[in-house]
Enzyme design. Structure first.
Site, PDB file in Angstrom:
ATOM      1  N   CYS A  78       0.852  -1.191   0.000  1.00  0.00           N
ATOM      2  CA  CYS A  78       0.000   0.000   0.000  1.00  0.00           C
ATOM      3  C   CYS A  78       0.890   1.243   0.000  1.00  0.00           C
ATOM      4  O   CYS A  78       1.795   1.358   0.826  1.00  0.00           O
ATOM      5  CB  CYS A  78      -0.898  -0.020   1.231  1.00  0.00           C
ATOM      6  SG  CYS A  78      -1.912   1.470   1.413  1.00  0.00           S
ATOM      7  N   CYS A 150      -8.102  -5.799 -10.183  1.00  0.00           N
ATOM      8  CA  CYS A 150      -7.707  -4.695 -11.056  1.00  0.00           C
ATOM      9  C   CYS A 150      -7.368  -3.502 -10.158  1.00  0.00           C
ATOM     10  O   CYS A 150      -8.261  -2.884  -9.580  1.00  0.00           O
ATOM     11  CB  CYS A 150      -8.862  -4.380 -11.994  1.00  0.00           C
ATOM     12  SG  CYS A 150      -8.481  -3.177 -13.250  1.00  0.00           S
TER      13      CYS A 150
END
Length: 163
Positions: A78, A150
């Site tokens: 992240c 995605c």
């Protein structure tokens, strides 16, 4: 007597405009996360593009991320909190223009329902900070999971494997 049909028509119009139909998509995933910051703190930490994707649930332009064509071994984390999210061995070329993976690192990705574009999609968030990552679809590689995660490249940072 003519006012009665008018009153009925007006009450029907106003009753169809209920607050249940005005649900705010931004409040749909009311989860608590380990890392919580103010909007000002996120803006100071992230680039403008990262903030748009991670905190405002934006979508980057297709084929704009250098991570889409990254073939190195390592881990995708992240961009906001560095939580490991995806492994390079689970990345594949979906042809969509966004980095795609057939699975997540279990426990590090949270899911919610997104209806922003008129139909339901499974939205992915970092389970640590709540940052928007992208969406998961059922058109991935059939030989593995059948899933296509995605993901916006702006939501990720790549950490190469140590040799």
């Amino acid at each position: 007597m003519k006012t009665l049909p008018l009153i009925l028509l007006l009450s029907l119009v106003f009753s169809c405009n209920s607050s249940a139909q005005k649900k705010n998509d931004k409040t749909e995933h009311k989860q608590t996360f380990k890392i919580n910051k103010t909007e000002a703190e996120w803006k100071a930490l992230l680039t403008a593009d990262q903030y748009y994707v991670l905190r405002k649930a934006g979508t980057e332009r297709a084929f704009s991320s250098p991570l889409n064509d990254n073939h190195k071994k390592g881990t995708y984390v992240c961009a906001a909190c560095k939580t490991p999210l995806y492994k390079s061995e689970h990345k594949f070329d979906s042809g969509t223009g966004w980095p795609s993976f057939d699975r997540v690192i279990e426990g590090n990705v949270a899911f919610s329902t997104d209806t922003k574009i008129g139909y339901m999609r499974n939205e992915e968030h970092c389970a640590t900070c709540g940052g928007h990552l992208g969406h998961v679809f059922d058109d991935g590689p059939r030989a593995t999971t059948g899933k296509r995660h995605c993901i916006n490249g702006d939501a990720l940072e790549f950490v190469p494997s140590k040799k």
